[in-house]
Structure formats: C-alpha cells, structure tokens
Design an enzyme around this catalytic site. Structure first.
Site: not given
Lengths: 271, 271
Positions: A44, A115, A148
């Site tokens: 990330e 995200k 994540c």
C-alpha cells in the site's frame, strides 16, 4: 489454466519521497520478473509512504494517473511482461487524494481501485472510494484488488469472490501491535479465513521500515484457496520477497464436499 | 458486567443412543457447574450422535422440545444455575428432523436454533432452519447460538453480532481432514477471524470419538474479542474440557482505533 507465479515484495518506502520510491519499486518489479513472476504485488502507498500529517502533505506527493510513477510501472509491465499491483497516493482534485492501488497489465490496461474502508487517521486525509473492488480478467486469471483494512470487511472480499476473482492481490501496510506470544498476527488469520470461505487465492504484500514512530507487522503472505499459507505468514520486519506458484484453477472449484459449494450455500434472503 | 466463566466440554456421543448421551451430557453439565461455570457448551447433536444413514434413523432418536433430553437439561440448568447450550436432533414432524441447538437459562427459558447451513449429507437428512441465529439477553450477557458449518458463512456471524451478541456459543462436529504440517485447523482460524471482525467472544465446542469411520478435529476453542484463543485451539482428539473467564464487556466496545468501529465502518450500500 497453468500455475501462475506471484511475488510479494515487502519493501520500505520513504514518506514523501516519490523519486526514491519509484527507484525502489522499479528494482522490485525487475527482480520479480527475473524470478519468472507473472504477477508482482507491492505494498500500500508504495509510491508515497504512509504516515502523513495531513492532506496537504499527501497532496504534495500525490500523482494523477498519468504521473511519473504509474507511467514507469506501465513501461515496466510492458517491457517485462508482468502484471503490477501496487499502491499509490492518487491526486483526485486540487484538494483531494485517494489511497489507491493500480493493477497494470503488460498490454497497457490500467485498473485503479480506491480504498473504500479507511483506517484510523486515513479518514482525515483520504477521500474514500465508492466503487467495489475490481475483478480484472487478465491473461493469467481473474485478479481482484483491494487494500489493507478492506480485508477486515468479509463483505468486501465476498463481493470480489462472487464477481469471479481467482486471486485477490492486496497491497497493505499493517501497523504492528501487541499479540499473545506464539500467535500468528490476526491480520494474517483474517486473510486465511477470507480465502477459505471463498476458495480464492490471496497475496497480501505488507511493508517494513519504521516510519514516524509506526512499525509494521511485516506479515506479507500468500495463501491458497483452502486458506493455508504458501509463503510468508510470519511477522518479519525486514525486506522479504515471497514467491509462490498458484494453481489458480483451484479457485474455480467452489465445492468443499459432495453437497457444499461455498457460494451456492449462501442464503442471501436471510442476510 | 463481570467476567463470565464458560466451559466447553468436548465429549463423544454414541450414535442413536439418547439414553447414554443424556447421562454423558448430564455429567458434563454437572462438572462444568462444579468448576463454577455460568455457561456450558456441548457439541452439535450431543443428544443423538451425528453420522446418520438416513432421515428414518435420525427420526428414531429425535426428540421434541418437551422430550426427555431437553427436560433433563432444563432441570440441570435450574438446579445448578447454569446456562446450557447443546445440540440435539429435533423432531419437527412425523417425517422431519432438524439439526438444532438449545440454549436453556436457569429460570427455564428455552431458545431453539435450527441449523440453517447444512453440511454434506446433512442436506439429505435434516430440514434446514429458516430463522437467523438467536441473540438472547441472559443474566450474564447477550448470547448467540449457531451450529458448525454456519460459522463458515461470515454473513451469519455478522447478523448475530449486529444484533448485539457478546458471546457466540457454537456446538460443532468438525469432521477431520488433511492440513499442512504445523498449521492450526482451518475451522479454528475461521472462528478467530469471525470473532475479530466483529469483536465478540466465541466458544465452539467440538466432539471426539470415531463414528462410522468419521473422525473429528477435536478442535474446541474459546477465543476473545480480538480473535486470539483463550483455551483450546489445537486438534486434540480426546475428551477435553476448556475453561475460560470472559470479560464480555469487551465485546460492547467495537472501536479498534480512534476512528474505526468494526460495525459502523461497514458500507452496506456498497455490499
């Protein structure tokens, strides 16, 4: 479908230093290709580092989709014939950034995921995504992307799996925290469970290298469709390169007994 | 809310022998109470055994809600002041049985859950449940009940968690299978992940004792709201009694960072 060689390269970006991070990522992509990898996954925010003070600082290092980092990754994906999945700080507007990941195929197609579930102070810095995780029908199989904390929402992984993903590539930065002695980090346990209940492969690439007081699990892992690790799965707070050959066809068989299919057994009218 | 002592008693029922199984279960409930347990969890189909040939055989050992086994469990729950959660083969009609679990409180309230996701040949024998997992507001906290394969549907655990469960009690019969050396059984890994992504406690009680060629993981486990085991969590194919004191109040705090709440972070409009 033949086996697909996937590499996760756990490296240490420098906060705010896109030039350094470009060099670092290029070396990682080249070394993965030299190992015969068809897919390489980087952490990330590889392009930018993670522990931003505020949106202004993130904006300064952010790049649009035609910025120097994605341009470099595209060039490498093409010249090395490798699929690149890596995180970057995306400039959305003059005042907005996203915590994004790029999936770049050798022929040049770019797929961007933003995200959707933001972690902790990310909520103060990034604009959350509003689209489901993409599932891209690549030359080696159907690859999904998320980032994540998204992995902690089983609904999100389910979406990608129901859309047909064989392999989920997840750039992560897992902040380290306490856990009982001898226990595998909970982040890895959740990756295992996500894989097993959907029968898909997952390659999660973490980072290392203390940044502004934050340390990381260093828990990069590649798991099979039963949820068992093929590589990684320990906390290793240094550079590491995981290599695994994934028989992605296994992810097309969702039966886990003569009468059970991990997706057809769902009873959505009850959920 | 004080800590709650929970016991999982992994025992070996005999197929079709309700009288033997009643004695076995009564001994287990008495021994849990003697240890100071406020909640005791016994395996799936404790009352009947598991590996039925067909519905006819299951019907013969099945009992209605006022049958001798639940009547005995009610008496024990009351006299020993303990909550009993245990599996039984429920007679629904003259031709239908369910794979059910009873939650019995000391004051006499009976809550019945019927397994909604059936495993393998269970699909040929049992009528699946049509109701969500119950969440019962007991004297010691809010307790949810589901059974075995239900745990492999993260949607199902989510339902119970969103309904406010502090502790999920799960009677299970986990058939054993191959796994990589040194790996914790995947069934336990999924329990850990379910607990962590919802911040609730889970007590899963497995069985032991080969039955008609089937062996069991023997993987009873009690995990905390972070998903880490407090007791059990290994394959132990013998009788075992797990004891843990659970600070159930932890399950009421769903925050996992200053800005993250495991349920409020969901984005149901995207799922």
């Amino acid at each position: 479908m033949n086996s697909v060689r996937v590499v996760c390269h756990q490296l240490a970006p420098r906060i705010g230093d896109a030039e350094y991070n470009r060099t670092l990522s290029a070396e990682a992509i080249r070394s993965a290709a030299a190992l015969g990898a068809q897919v390489v996954v980087l952490p990330e925010l590889t392009q930018s580092g993670y522990v931003f003070t505020d949106t202004q600082e993130a904006l300064r290092v952010s790049e649009p989709l035609d910025g120097p980092t994605l341009t470099l990754w595209k060039t490498l994906a093409n010249s090395l014939n490798i699929i690149v999945v890596a995180g970057f700080c995306e400039r959305l507007t003059a005042t907005q950034v996203a915590n994004s990941a790029a999936l770049i195929e050798p022929h040049g197609r770019l797929t961007v995921y933003r995200k959707a579930h933001l972690w902790d102070r990310e909520t103060l810095i990034f604009t959350p995504g509003t689209e489901p995780p993409p599932v891209v029908d690549t030359a080696v199989g159907r690859i999904a992307v998320m980032i994540c904390y998204d992995l902690e929402l089983p609904e999100w992984v389910r979406l990608a799996a129901l859309a047909g993903a064989d392999l989920l590539c997840a750039p992560v930065n897992w902040p380290d925290g306490p856990r009982p002695a001898g226990e595998r980090p909970a982040e890895i346990v959740r990756v295992q469970a996500n894989a097993a209940v959907n029968r898909l492969f997952i390659a999660a690439c973490d980072r290392h290298g203390e940044e502004r007081g934050v340390n990381w699990v260093g828990g990069s892992v590649i798991v099979d469709a039963d949820g068992y690790p093929l590589a990684g799965a320990v906390s290793h707070q240094q550079e590491q390169r995981l290599v695994a050959d994934l028989p992605l066809a296994h992810a097309r068989d969702k039966f886990i007994s003569a009468h059970n299919h991990v997706h057809q057994d769902r009873r959505p009218q009850l959920y």
